[in-house]
Design a protein around this motif. Structure first.
Motif, mmCIF file in Angstrom:
data_model
loop_
_atom_site.group_PDB
_atom_site.id
_atom_site.type_symbol
_atom_site.label_atom_id
_atom_site.label_comp_id
_atom_site.label_asym_id
_atom_site.label_seq_id
_atom_site.Cartn_x
_atom_site.Cartn_y
_atom_site.Cartn_z
ATOM 1 N N GLU A 44 0.936 -1.266 -0.246
ATOM 2 C CA GLU A 44 -0.046 0.011 0.022
ATOM 3 C C GLU A 44 0.865 1.126 0.078
ATOM 4 O OE1 GLU A 44 -3.493 0.165 2.711
ATOM 5 O OE2 GLU A 44 -2.147 2.010 3.940
ATOM 6 N N VAL A 45 0.398 2.227 -0.705
ATOM 7 C CA VAL A 45 0.968 3.621 -0.846
ATOM 8 C C VAL A 45 0.200 4.693 -0.037
ATOM 9 C CG1 VAL A 45 1.720 5.374 -2.311
ATOM 10 C CG2 VAL A 45 2.125 3.005 -2.871
ATOM 11 N N GLU A 46 0.978 5.497 0.567
ATOM 12 C CA GLU A 46 0.251 6.454 1.398
ATOM 13 C C GLU A 46 1.135 7.748 0.859
ATOM 14 O OE1 GLU A 46 -1.008 8.742 5.647
ATOM 15 O OE2 GLU A 46 0.297 6.817 5.537
ATOM 16 N N MET A 47 0.627 8.772 0.417
ATOM 17 C CA MET A 47 1.244 9.909 -0.255
ATOM 18 C C MET A 47 0.296 11.263 -0.248
ATOM 19 S SD MET A 47 0.980 9.083 -4.300
ATOM 20 C CE MET A 47 1.767 10.581 -4.865
ATOM 21 N N LEU A 48 1.052 12.214 -0.504
ATOM 22 C CA LEU A 48 0.573 13.617 -0.739
ATOM 23 C C LEU A 48 0.564 13.791 -2.164
ATOM 24 C CD1 LEU A 48 1.713 15.588 2.287
ATOM 25 C CD2 LEU A 48 -0.400 14.276 2.120
ATOM 26 N N GLN A 49 -0.520 14.310 -2.831
ATOM 27 C CA GLN A 49 -0.222 15.189 -4.071
ATOM 28 C C GLN A 49 -0.570 16.524 -4.048
ATOM 29 O OE1 GLN A 49 -2.271 12.847 -7.569
ATOM 30 N NE2 GLN A 49 -0.242 12.893 -8.244
ATOM 31 N N ILE A 50 0.140 17.473 -4.084
ATOM 32 C CA ILE A 50 0.107 18.830 -3.755
ATOM 33 C C ILE A 50 0.065 19.641 -4.898
ATOM 34 C CG2 ILE A 50 1.270 20.754 -2.377
ATOM 35 C CD1 ILE A 50 2.775 18.510 -0.782
ATOM 36 N N PHE A 51 -1.451 20.309 -4.933
ATOM 37 C CA PHE A 51 -1.636 21.211 -6.134
ATOM 38 C C PHE A 51 -1.239 22.469 -5.971
ATOM 39 C CE2 PHE A 51 -3.705 17.218 -6.581
ATOM 40 C CZ PHE A 51 -3.644 16.630 -7.965
ATOM 41 N N VAL A 52 -0.566 23.105 -6.542
ATOM 42 C CA VAL A 52 -0.172 24.495 -6.855
ATOM 43 C C VAL A 52 -0.675 25.164 -8.078
ATOM 44 C CG1 VAL A 52 1.372 26.399 -6.465
ATOM 45 C CG2 VAL A 52 1.567 24.426 -5.120
ATOM 46 N N ARG A 53 -1.421 26.387 -7.865
ATOM 47 C CA ARG A 53 -1.676 27.109 -9.251
ATOM 48 C C ARG A 53 -0.332 27.965 -9.648
ATOM 49 N NH1 ARG A 53 -7.158 29.787 -6.259
ATOM 50 N NH2 ARG A 53 -8.270 27.784 -6.488
ATOM 51 N N PRO A 54 -0.220 27.869 -10.857
ATOM 52 C CA PRO A 54 1.014 28.338 -11.514
ATOM 53 C C PRO A 54 0.679 29.987 -11.575
ATOM 54 C CG PRO A 54 -0.174 27.170 -13.078
ATOM 55 C CD PRO A 54 -0.876 26.799 -11.949
ATOM 56 N N ASN A 55 1.781 30.597 -11.872
ATOM 57 C CA ASN A 55 1.411 31.980 -12.018
ATOM 58 C C ASN A 55 1.115 32.671 -13.422
ATOM 59 O OD1 ASN A 55 3.807 31.848 -13.582
ATOM 60 N ND2 ASN A 55 5.309 32.369 -12.008
ATOM 61 N N ALA A 56 0.945 31.782 -14.440
ATOM 62 C CA ALA A 56 0.436 31.949 -15.606
ATOM 63 C C ALA A 56 -0.206 30.641 -16.335
ATOM 64 C CB ALA A 56 1.570 32.376 -16.585
ATOM 65 N N THR A 57 -0.825 30.924 -17.448
ATOM 66 C CA THR A 57 -1.665 29.894 -18.030
ATOM 67 C C THR A 57 -0.703 29.113 -19.281
ATOM 68 O OG1 THR A 57 -3.713 30.747 -17.388
ATOM 69 C CG2 THR A 57 -3.576 29.371 -19.238
ATOM 70 N N ASN A 58 -0.840 27.964 -19.446
ATOM 71 C CA ASN A 58 -0.161 27.312 -20.412
ATOM 72 C C ASN A 58 1.323 27.431 -20.663
ATOM 73 O OD1 ASN A 58 -2.917 26.337 -21.114
ATOM 74 N ND2 ASN A 58 -3.332 28.198 -22.715
ATOM 75 N N LEU A 59 2.013 27.409 -19.619
ATOM 76 C CA LEU A 59 3.352 27.380 -19.655
ATOM 77 C C LEU A 59 3.800 26.020 -20.118
ATOM 78 C CD1 LEU A 59 3.799 28.708 -16.057
ATOM 79 C CD2 LEU A 59 4.336 30.011 -18.134
ATOM 80 N N PRO A 60 4.963 25.923 -20.624
ATOM 81 C CA PRO A 60 5.733 24.673 -21.129
ATOM 82 C C PRO A 60 5.564 23.570 -20.007
ATOM 83 C CG PRO A 60 7.141 26.396 -21.663
ATOM 84 C CD PRO A 60 6.274 27.020 -20.561
ATOM 85 N N PRO A 61 5.391 22.308 -20.374
ATOM 86 C CA PRO A 61 5.380 21.289 -19.437
ATOM 87 C C PRO A 61 6.764 20.764 -19.181
ATOM 88 C CG PRO A 61 4.729 20.288 -21.646
ATOM 89 C CD PRO A 61 4.912 21.777 -21.796
ATOM 90 N N LYS A 62 6.891 20.228 -17.850
ATOM 91 C CA LYS A 62 8.290 19.819 -17.489
ATOM 92 C C LYS A 62 7.984 18.916 -16.171
ATOM 93 C CE LYS A 62 12.552 20.634 -16.020
ATOM 94 N NZ LYS A 62 13.782 20.471 -17.044
ATOM 95 N N ILE A 63 8.745 18.007 -16.044
ATOM 96 C CA ILE A 63 8.902 17.053 -14.881
ATOM 97 C C ILE A 63 10.257 16.972 -14.360
ATOM 98 C CG2 ILE A 63 9.278 14.712 -16.398
ATOM 99 C CD1 ILE A 63 7.445 13.506 -14.290
ATOM 100 N N GLN A 64 10.290 16.844 -13.045
ATOM 101 C CA GLN A 64 11.506 17.043 -12.223
ATOM 102 C C GLN A 64 11.558 15.815 -11.052
ATOM 103 O OE1 GLN A 64 12.379 21.322 -10.904
ATOM 104 N NE2 GLN A 64 10.266 21.502 -11.563
ATOM 105 N N PHE A 65 12.657 15.342 -10.770
ATOM 106 C CA PHE A 65 12.870 14.364 -9.599
ATOM 107 C C PHE A 65 13.899 15.047 -8.720
ATOM 108 C CE2 PHE A 65 11.157 12.538 -13.324
ATOM 109 C CZ PHE A 65 9.986 11.760 -12.632
ATOM 110 N N HIS A 66 13.831 14.525 -7.516
ATOM 111 C CA HIS A 66 15.050 14.652 -6.533
ATOM 112 C C HIS A 66 14.832 13.869 -5.454
ATOM 113 C CE1 HIS A 66 17.739 17.135 -4.145
ATOM 114 N NE2 HIS A 66 17.014 17.114 -2.974
ATOM 115 N N ASN A 67 16.126 13.159 -4.978
ATOM 116 C CA ASN A 67 16.236 12.408 -3.957
ATOM 117 C C ASN A 67 16.553 13.154 -2.847
ATOM 118 O OD1 ASN A 67 15.724 10.097 -5.622
ATOM 119 N ND2 ASN A 67 17.808 9.582 -6.000
ATOM 120 N N LYS A 68 15.914 12.897 -1.446
ATOM 121 C CA LYS A 68 16.169 13.889 -0.245
ATOM 122 C C LYS A 68 16.399 12.625 0.870
ATOM 123 C CE LYS A 68 12.922 15.511 1.991
ATOM 124 N NZ LYS A 68 13.022 14.421 3.258
ATOM 125 N N PRO A 69 17.110 13.290 1.782
ATOM 126 C CA PRO A 69 16.969 12.287 3.133
ATOM 127 C C PRO A 69 15.671 11.969 3.483
ATOM 128 C CG PRO A 69 18.335 14.542 3.452
ATOM 129 C CD PRO A 69 17.430 14.523 1.979
#
Length: 245
Positions: free
Chosen positions: A110-135
């Motif tokens: 089972e997975v427990e997670m958050l999906q956090i939605f933020v409104r961007p500062n403008a409409t129809n910006l280029p799509p992007k995906i980012q990843f980062h490993n943290k402690p």
């Protein structure tokens, strides 16, 4: 004055193998606004996904989405031709912009997670995906997300910072200050005391006037802390982040 958002206020738009508790951060403002967002911090979906679940390929538009996993592994696939397992400590930021598609599968526990939605500062910006490993068990604050141009490892196209901490039972933790930004402190798991308030899982606190005081962890706890520009310009056209009620 400290204000608290209680867990009993949250709706559950989905129940079953994919259960979502939808946290509307603006509810903490106690009807001072018709919007259910806290500035551009639109929605926190606190999700539990059972083994065997597939969330089929679907589109997001104008949503900035941080995936933050507490337990389990989700298998991610997207329209950028990226496919990988995402587990605790592996952050994923989807800057959907004009269009972004993704699919999630739970093959193991089972997975427990958050999906956090933020409104961007403008409409129809280029799509992007980012990843980062943290402690995975940092007792003190770790900056996960910040605006473009900040020192944060992941960026959001908005004047918002997102941090986490994992204090152990009995530990006291100072709350940082970001000048001009308003704090919103969410308890993902565990329980804390803030002054005379007890704040448990799926609850949050803020203070619109002064910095939050130090907290004490009543048990081992996972905290997610937001700093938000309450007057930021933002797009209201997001698939999820654009929802107002």
């Amino acid at each position: 004055m400290i204000q608290k958002l209680e867990a009993k206020n949250h709706a559950q738009p989905f129940r079953g193998p994919f259960t979502i508790t939808r946290v509307q951060p603006g509810d903490i403002l106690r009807n001072k606004t018709s919007d259910t967002a806290f500035g551009p911090l639109a929605i926190i979906d606190h999700a539990v996904m059972k083994k065997g679940l597939t969330v089929k390929m679907h589109e997001h538009v104008n949503d900035e989405i941080l995936s933050y996993i507490s337990t389990g592994v989700t298998h991610h696939k997207d329209s950028a031709n990226f496919e990988a397992p995402i587990a605790r400590g592996q952050l994923m930021m989807m800057n959907a912009g004009v269009s972004f598609w993704h699919e999630e599968k739970v093959k193991e526990d089972e997975v427990e997670m958050l999906q956090i939605f933020v409104r961007p500062n403008a409409t129809n910006l280029p799509p992007k995906i980012q990843f980062h490993n943290k402690p995975t068990d940092n007792h003190d604050w770790y900056v996960m997300v910040g605006p473009e141009g900040s020192d944060a490892p992941l960026y959001v196209r908005q004047n918002v910072y997102i941090l986490d901490a994992h204090p152990k039972a009995g530990e006291e933790l100072e709350i940082p200050v970001y000048l001009g930004l308003t704090p919103f402190l969410y308890v993902m798991n565990g329980e804390i005391t803030v002054q005379n308030l007890t704040v448990g899982k799926k609850e949050a606190v803020t203070d619109l006037e002064v910095p939050l005081p130090p907290i004490v962890a009543n048990e081992d706890t996972t905290l997610v802390l937001f700093f938000v520009d309450m007057n930021a310009e933002m797009s209201m056209d997001g698939t999820i982040s654009g929802l107002k009620e």
